[in-house]
Write a protein that holds these residues in place. Structure first.
Motif, PDB file in Angstrom:
ATOM      1  N   UNK A 198      38.818  43.187  46.435  1.00 30.52           N
ATOM      2  CA  UNK A 198      39.691  42.069  46.814  1.00 30.52           C
ATOM      3  C   UNK A 198      40.797  42.484  47.771  1.00 30.52           C
ATOM      4  N   UNK A 199      40.932  43.773  48.028  1.00 36.17           N
ATOM      5  CA  UNK A 199      41.986  44.234  48.939  1.00 36.17           C
ATOM      6  C   UNK A 199      43.315  44.378  48.221  1.00 36.17           C
ATOM      7  N   UNK A 200      44.177  45.177  48.809  1.00 34.43           N
ATOM      8  CA  UNK A 200      45.464  45.466  48.171  1.00 34.43           C
ATOM      9  C   UNK A 200      46.511  44.480  48.668  1.00 34.43           C
ATOM     10  N   UNK A 201      47.424  44.110  47.780  1.00 35.35           N
ATOM     11  CA  UNK A 201      48.505  43.203  48.176  1.00 35.35           C
ATOM     12  C   UNK A 201      48.234  41.780  47.735  1.00 35.35           C
ATOM     13  N   UNK A 209      43.490  31.985  41.732  1.00 40.69           N
ATOM     14  CA  UNK A 209      43.080  30.937  40.785  1.00 40.69           C
ATOM     15  C   UNK A 209      42.019  31.466  39.828  1.00 40.69           C
ATOM     16  N   UNK A 210      41.043  32.193  40.399  1.00 40.53           N
ATOM     17  CA  UNK A 210      39.941  32.698  39.574  1.00 40.53           C
ATOM     18  C   UNK A 210      40.442  33.717  38.556  1.00 40.53           C
ATOM     19  N   UNK A 211      41.355  34.571  39.002  1.00 42.01           N
ATOM     20  CA  UNK A 211      41.867  35.613  38.107  1.00 42.01           C
ATOM     21  C   UNK A 211      42.611  35.029  36.916  1.00 42.01           C
ATOM     22  N   UNK A 212      43.323  33.947  37.178  1.00 38.81           N
ATOM     23  CA  UNK A 212      44.086  33.308  36.111  1.00 38.81           C
ATOM     24  C   UNK A 212      43.148  32.910  34.964  1.00 38.81           C
ATOM     25  N   UNK A 213      41.990  32.358  35.336  1.00 36.47           N
ATOM     26  CA  UNK A 213      41.009  31.959  34.327  1.00 36.47           C
ATOM     27  C   UNK A 213      40.285  33.195  33.781  1.00 36.47           C
ATOM     28  N   UNK A 214      39.902  34.087  34.705  1.00 43.84           N
ATOM     29  CA  UNK A 214      39.079  35.242  34.320  1.00 43.84           C
ATOM     30  C   UNK A 214      39.796  36.165  33.334  1.00 43.84           C
ATOM     31  N   UNK A 317      46.683  47.901  39.782  1.00 44.59           N
ATOM     32  CA  UNK A 317      46.665  46.444  39.609  1.00 44.59           C
ATOM     33  C   UNK A 317      45.442  45.840  40.289  1.00 44.59           C
ATOM     34  N   UNK A 318      45.160  46.316  41.509  1.00 41.53           N
ATOM     35  CA  UNK A 318      44.000  45.814  42.248  1.00 41.53           C
ATOM     36  C   UNK A 318      42.710  46.172  41.525  1.00 41.53           C
ATOM     37  N   UNK A 319      42.617  47.417  41.118  1.00 41.21           N
ATOM     38  CA  UNK A 319      41.406  47.894  40.453  1.00 41.21           C
ATOM     39  C   UNK A 319      41.144  47.123  39.150  1.00 41.21           C
ATOM     40  N   UNK A 320      42.206  46.870  38.399  1.00 45.24           N
ATOM     41  CA  UNK A 320      42.067  46.137  37.135  1.00 45.24           C
ATOM     42  C   UNK A 320      41.564  44.717  37.403  1.00 45.24           C
ATOM     43  N   UNK A 321      42.148  44.065  38.415  1.00 47.78           N
ATOM     44  CA  UNK A 321      41.695  42.706  38.768  1.00 47.78           C
ATOM     45  C   UNK A 321      40.235  42.719  39.197  1.00 47.78           C
TER      46      UNK A 321
END
Ligand SMILES: [Zn+2]
Length: 435
Positions: A198-201, A209-214, A317-321
């Motif tokens: 997803x790229x950094x930042x 939106x997707x992460x909020x649900x995921x 943070x990026x890797x976890x997402x």
């Protein structure tokens, strides 16, 4: 003759492991005939595909239907000029399965009478197909076509993520490919361990939106009911995504040792996945939260790594997402969405093996829906019989439509509500006709 073949079939069936499991009834032509004559919601089905209750439009007349009939004979390029013809043909041919295809430039039934290349698909609704087997590499409960409450969580997540994404978009048929591209978050085949980047930042709004649900489904389904970090195959798969080798080795060794001490078997599917209904009880209470503990441990380790100012710096943070998305984001069959001539199973079809009705559900109903108790053709026909046997007068039986006597009513009502949202006179609003 019929009796003989039935007996042979019964004898060659797979042994039933769980003696409590009912012997599977088979869907017969008689069942299908009764179903189409008494229960299939032709009126709403017509309005849904015709974008109008009134005169047949091009959407119906030029629409391809395909039927699977006896002996798996596949009849493509069926089309109907009217409601009456559609209903008559479906009842007469009594298909085991109905698929719906694109809208063509001419009625598809003329396919054989025109030169090749004349019949061309013009448009199709935007559909998403998600196959549970595409989750097999991370599912711990079932494989293949099997499904249980535990894996249904992924479908719930998929519906919510797609619904959020589509609400944020103005749909345009010609942008089909662009939409699918926009929605594609997981990329790469089996040989690629890390499939989300997803790229950094600051993330794209769709990713946010997707992460909020995921995130909540990751805890509930992936770590909770699927318990993916309980078994070596599961944690090794997740550790493959992480680019820090000594961290992987350290956690692998630690968790292997823990499992040995706790006496956890190496294979989650050790009991097979035949009796998925028995699976819900077998969550080992001692290890229920083991994946949550291990995930927290992994997150801590990643954060420590992130603080190191080494050359190959990682961004925790990026890797976890990315891990969360790889495990929860809907695994879409892109061909079904992007190819106009791809056919899709019709709502209210009967599954030939289980007898389950393919019911439409709204995104608000997804968490209330239980795929294990969805109506089957067998239960529905029995419900009609039960109703009729308690209403001894002919008037009592015939004054109520058969559908009202069954639990299918709930789903046809839902289908009616959805289709009725679309004004008759405004075919341009047809993009709203999705579940
Ligand atoms: Zn399952």
């Amino acid at each position: 003759m019929t009796l003989d073949t039935d007996q042979i079939k019964a004898e060659t069936k797979e042994p039933v492991l769980n003696s409590k499991a009912p012997v599977q009834e088979e869907v017969s032509k008689m069942h299908m005939d009764q179903y189409y004559k008494r229960l299939f919601p032709f009126e709403t089905f017509y309005k849904w595909l015709n974008y109008s209750t009134k005169e047949p439009t091009q959407y119906l007349k030029n629409r391809e239907f395909s039927f699977t009939i006896e002996n798996d004979i596949y009849l493509r390029y069926q089309s109907f000029a009217s409601f009456e013809e559609m209903k008559r043909e479906i009842i007469a041919k009594c298909p085991n399965k109905i698929d719906i295809g694109a809208i063509y430039n001419i009625p598809p039934k003329l396919a054989k009478t025109v030169q090749s290349g004349v019949l061309k698909p013009q448009e199709k609704e935007l559909v998403f197909d998600i196959d549970m087997t595409d989750y097999d590499d991370i599912r711990t409960c079932c494989t293949g076509g099997d499904i249980c409450h535990k894996c249904w969580g992924w479908m719930s997540a998929a519906m919510k993520i797609l619904n959020e994404a589509l609400r944020a978009l103005q749909l345009d048929n010609s942008a089909r490919k662009a939409i699918i591209n926009y929605l594609s978050v997981i990329r790469g085949g089996e040989d690629q361990s890390k499939k989300v980047n997803i790229g950094i930042g600051e993330n794209h709004p769709h990713i946010q939106r997707s992460l909020k649900i995921a995130n909540s489904y990751f805890k509930k389904v992936v770590l909770g009911s699927q318990n993916v970090l309980k078994f070596p195959s599961g944690w090794k798969k997740m550790l493959e995504i992480i680019p820090v080798n000594d961290l992987k080795t350290r956690l692998d060794a630690k968790w292997s040792k823990e499992n040995e001490e706790l006496g956890i078997p190496n294979n989650p599917k050790i009991n097979g996945s035949v009796n998925s209904s028995a699976k819900d009880e077998d969550i080992d209470m001692d290890t229920e939260s083991i994946s949550i503990e291990r995930w927290e441990e992994l997150v801590d380790c990643l954060e420590q790594e992130g603080n190191k100012k080494s050359k190959e710096r990682i961004y925790p943070a990026t890797l976890i997402s990315e891990i969360v998305l790889q495990y929860v984001y809907p695994r879409l069959d892109e061909n079904v969405s992007t190819h106009l001539n791809h056919l899709l199973k019709s709502p209210f079809c009967i599954h030939p093996k289980t007898g389950k009705v393919c019911v439409p559900i709204g995104h608000h109903e997804i968490d209330k829906f239980d795929p294990m108790t969805a109506p089957t053709i067998f239960t529905l026909l029995k419900e009609i019989d039960n109703y009729d046997s308690t209403n001894t007068t002919e008037e009592g039986r015939s004054s109520v439509p058969d559908i009202e006597k069954t639990s299918l009513k709930k789903y046809t009502k839902m289908f009616d509500m959805l289709v009725n949202k679309i004004p008759d006179t405004d075919p341009s609003r047809k993009d709203n006709l999705s579940f």
